[in-house]
Design a protein around this motif. Structure first.
Motif, short mmCIF file in Angstrom:
data_model
loop_
_atom_site.label_atom_id
_atom_site.label_comp_id
_atom_site.label_asym_id
_atom_site.label_seq_id
_atom_site.Cartn_x
_atom_site.Cartn_y
_atom_site.Cartn_z
N SER A 380 53.69 26.05 46.23
CA SER A 380 53.09 25.93 47.53
C SER A 380 51.64 25.92 47.25
CB SER A 380 53.53 27.13 48.58
OG SER A 380 52.88 26.88 49.80
N ILE A 381 51.05 26.78 46.64
CA ILE A 381 49.63 26.91 46.28
C ILE A 381 49.42 25.77 45.57
CG2 ILE A 381 47.84 28.01 45.19
CD1 ILE A 381 49.26 30.76 45.88
N HIS A 382 50.29 25.24 44.57
CA HIS A 382 49.82 24.28 43.67
C HIS A 382 49.71 22.68 44.56
CE1 HIS A 382 50.16 21.21 40.74
NE2 HIS A 382 51.40 20.72 41.14
N GLU A 383 50.83 22.68 45.32
CA GLU A 383 50.91 21.35 46.17
C GLU A 383 49.64 21.43 47.11
OE1 GLU A 383 54.80 22.00 47.61
OE2 GLU A 383 55.73 21.46 45.98
N ASN A 384 49.09 22.66 47.71
CA ASN A 384 47.99 22.56 48.58
C ASN A 384 46.69 22.22 47.66
OD1 ASN A 384 46.48 23.00 51.06
ND2 ASN A 384 45.41 24.65 49.60
N LEU A 385 46.61 22.59 46.58
CA LEU A 385 45.33 22.53 45.74
C LEU A 385 45.23 21.09 45.36
CD1 LEU A 385 45.19 25.92 43.61
CD2 LEU A 385 43.64 25.00 45.61
N ARG A 386 46.42 20.24 44.96
CA ARG A 386 46.29 19.06 44.37
C ARG A 386 46.04 18.25 45.28
NH1 ARG A 386 52.82 18.06 43.35
NH2 ARG A 386 53.37 17.48 45.60
N ARG A 387 45.92 18.31 46.81
CA ARG A 387 45.32 17.33 47.64
C ARG A 387 43.80 17.33 47.44
NH1 ARG A 387 46.86 20.25 52.85
NH2 ARG A 387 45.83 18.55 53.75
N TYR A 388 43.24 18.41 46.76
CA TYR A 388 41.84 18.46 46.72
C TYR A 388 41.22 18.11 45.33
CZ TYR A 388 42.56 20.54 51.55
OH TYR A 388 43.14 20.56 52.65
N MET A 389 42.01 18.16 44.36
CA MET A 389 41.42 18.29 42.85
C MET A 389 42.68 18.30 41.96
SD MET A 389 40.80 22.75 42.62
CE MET A 389 40.16 22.61 44.54
N VAL A 390 42.39 17.83 40.79
CA VAL A 390 43.45 18.03 39.84
C VAL A 390 44.05 19.38 39.41
CG1 VAL A 390 44.25 16.99 37.54
CG2 VAL A 390 42.72 15.67 38.85
N SER A 391 45.43 19.60 39.57
CA SER A 391 45.81 20.87 39.54
C SER A 391 47.07 20.90 38.68
CB SER A 391 46.16 21.59 40.98
OG SER A 391 46.95 22.77 40.77
N PRO A 441 41.98 36.20 48.31
CA PRO A 441 43.05 35.84 49.37
C PRO A 441 43.47 34.41 49.19
CG PRO A 441 41.37 37.02 50.66
CD PRO A 441 41.15 36.78 48.95
N ILE A 442 44.79 34.06 49.37
CA ILE A 442 45.25 32.82 49.32
C ILE A 442 44.39 31.86 50.24
CG2 ILE A 442 47.06 31.04 49.52
CD1 ILE A 442 48.73 33.15 48.67
N THR A 446 40.95 27.69 48.12
CA THR A 446 40.90 26.20 48.16
C THR A 446 39.30 26.08 48.30
OG1 THR A 446 43.01 25.61 49.10
CG2 THR A 446 40.82 24.14 49.24
N MET A 447 38.82 26.76 49.20
CA MET A 447 37.27 26.73 49.42
C MET A 447 36.29 27.13 47.93
SD MET A 447 36.74 24.85 51.81
CE MET A 447 35.07 24.90 51.56
N TYR A 448 37.08 28.55 47.64
CA TYR A 448 36.34 28.98 46.44
C TYR A 448 36.08 28.02 45.23
CZ TYR A 448 35.96 32.29 42.39
OH TYR A 448 35.47 33.04 41.43
N LEU A 449 37.41 27.31 45.10
CA LEU A 449 37.54 26.35 43.89
C LEU A 449 36.62 25.29 44.10
CD1 LEU A 449 41.35 26.88 42.89
CD2 LEU A 449 39.42 27.76 41.73
N LEU A 450 36.73 24.71 45.18
CA LEU A 450 35.96 23.53 45.46
C LEU A 450 34.47 23.62 45.40
CD1 LEU A 450 37.76 21.83 48.76
CD2 LEU A 450 37.65 21.14 46.38
N ASP A 451 33.98 24.79 45.74
CA ASP A 451 32.49 25.30 45.69
C ASP A 451 32.00 25.17 43.97
OD1 ASP A 451 30.09 26.14 46.93
OD2 ASP A 451 30.28 27.85 45.88
N ARG A 452 33.08 25.31 43.27
CA ARG A 452 32.87 25.37 41.68
C ARG A 452 33.29 24.15 40.90
NH1 ARG A 452 33.21 30.01 44.31
NH2 ARG A 452 31.93 31.67 43.50
N VAL A 453 34.04 23.55 41.44
CA VAL A 453 34.41 22.48 40.54
C VAL A 453 34.07 20.86 41.18
CG1 VAL A 453 36.54 23.88 39.83
CG2 VAL A 453 36.81 22.05 41.72
N THR A 454 33.30 20.65 42.14
CA THR A 454 33.08 19.57 42.76
C THR A 454 31.69 19.40 42.76
OG1 THR A 454 33.49 20.25 44.99
CG2 THR A 454 35.03 18.97 43.98
#
Length: 456
Positions: A380-391, A441-442, A446-454
């Protein structure tokens, strides 16, 4: 300091990496494959695998974002790889785009004369086996020929483009008339180029089919110095921002014997690898030579009229020209490291790629694959993250081996779903370079990762 530098981790100094290490990793992990390998391959031509194409796309997008999106006075085009043959007469490629080669009569190796030491040329002595070199160099034009038309005898011979920048000169007048650009302005392009290299080699460094990025910046002659220095400094800082080892980056000014007849100066951005100091990008003073030549050969007026002063002139050009493939190779050589294991086990291979350029941004790992609740939450976490970045989702082997696999391809973050996740909806986020871990926290992941990978 550039934005990318502010977000890039510090990496300790490491020895120069043998290119064989990167070649092996590239094939084993799906970055680069030899072209037509099942038929024996084609020298100097490569295909990019699943990870390679992701990384190349990231490199292209960051360059485009930096050069076009962040400059109001720069626009982009995408030109065809086949043009009218007169283009290459006007550019000088038909006459001057040549390699001069000599052959060893003993070992049969072939050498470019400009790559031989003076004593080897004077003594006609092979630098490899000591055999005799042919005395008169043979001339090979590097343009790749092709033909347009289907009827034999009526087909027109032309060329695959030997450099991508010519399209920019050909479309310059159309861009001026169709856009609201005014001098000073630039046109960018990323595209394929082809060279019939007689001696391709060193993996991606010298290929027959490759990809270039070019900026041609059109200026009033009186402002040439100012804009030349601006782009020269901008491009050097850009490269500083994407490498770990800044001491391996330098400018080399062309000597007077290297300059083109129209150039006042030229600089190469060079990077030091196991191959030595090698050109990464050129910053060239092209004056009005290109537009003047195409105006002469085509019969079209390519001059520019200032809308305010009504002065009419042919703009001068600052060119920055580099390679996507060469950038790809240098980043792998710069990022590759084998860290010794403190317990004497197999070294940890890691690619210290900037998160912005890494092919995979995050891997989601359930602690155990035979626990349905962990797998369901991780997916479920992976399917959400892959909408925003390569997971990537990975549940094969123990967690340590999965971390190692992701380190080897440069994945900056791994998210581990464990039994605590089921209790409090938090996950462990593990960072690649320092191998540090935090609990998050789950809902904030998403925002934590987006802030660091884009880039931003």
């Amino acid at each position: 300091m550039t934005q990318i530098e502010e977000n890039k981790p510090e990496v300790k100094d490491t020895p120069l990496v043998p290119i064989e290490k990167v070649v092996s990793l590239s094939k084993r992990r799906g970055f680069v494959f030899p072209n037509s390998e099942i038929y024996g391959g084609v020298a100097g031509i490569y295909d990019f695998g699943p990870l390679g194409v992701e990384m190349r796309n990231n490199i292209r997008r960051y360059w485009w974002w930096s050069m076009v999106q962040n400059h109001d006075n720069v626009v982009g085009i995408e030109g065809a790889t086949i043009t009218h043959p007169r283009v290459w007469e006007a550019s000088g490629h038909v006459e001057n785009f040549v390699d001069r080669l000599v052959d060893c009569k003993k070992c049969k190796r072939r050498f470019r004369t400009d790559h031989l030491e003076p004593e080897n040329l004077e003594q006609h002595k092979c630098p490899v086996c000591g055999g005799e070199l042919t005395s008169e160099p043979r001339v090979f034009n590097l343009l790749m020929e092709t033909y347009l038309g289907v009827v034999e005898g009526d087909r027109m011979k032309t060329y695959l483009r030997g450099e991508a920048c010519q399209n920019i000169y050909l479309d310059y007048d159309n861009v001026v008339k169709s856009s609201r650009v005014q001098v000073p302005f630039g046109i960018c392009q990323i595209g394929k180029a082809y060279r019939n290299e007689v001696t391709p080699g060193n993996f991606l460094f010298r290929q027959r089919e490759f990809e270039q990025w070019d900026l041609q910046f059109f200026v009033h002659p009186s402002e040439m110095d100012k804009w030349y220095e601006y782009w020269k400094n901008f491009r050097f800082e850009w490269y500083k921002g994407i490498v770990n080892h800044k001491d391996r980056l330098r400018f080399r000014e062309h000597g007077s014997d290297e300059l083109a007849h129209y150039a006042k100066k030229a600089f190469d951005v060079e990077y030091k690898t196991v191959l030595g100091w090698q050109e990464w990008e050129g910053v060239h003073w092209r004056q009005d030579w290109d537009l003047s030549r195409h105006s002469e050969y085509s019969g079209q007026d390519l001059s520019y009229t200032d809308p305010l002063t009504k002065e009419r002139y042919i703009p001068w050009i600052v060119e920055t020209s580099g390679g996507v493939d060469r950038t790809f190779l240098n980043l792998l050589l710069d990022a590759y490291e084998e860290e010794p294991d403190p317990n004497g086990k197999e070294p940890r291979t890691v690619l210290h790629l900037h998160p912005w350029l890494a092919p995979v941004k995050v891997a989601v790992l359930p602690l155990q694959k035979n626990k349905e609740e962990l797998v369901s939450s991780a997916r479920s976490i992976h399917e959400n993250l892959r909408r925003y970045m390569v997971s990537q989702y990975d549940d094969v082997a123990n967690i340590g081996r999965r971390y190692r696999r992701q380190d080897e391809i440069g994945t900056p973050f791994c998210v581990t779903v464990d039994f605590q996740t089921l209790d409090d909806q938090t996950v462990t986020v593990r960072e690649r370079d320092g191998m540090t871990q935090i609990r998050l926290p789950i809902s904030e992941l998403t925002m934590y990762l987006l802030d660091r990978v884009t880039w931003k």
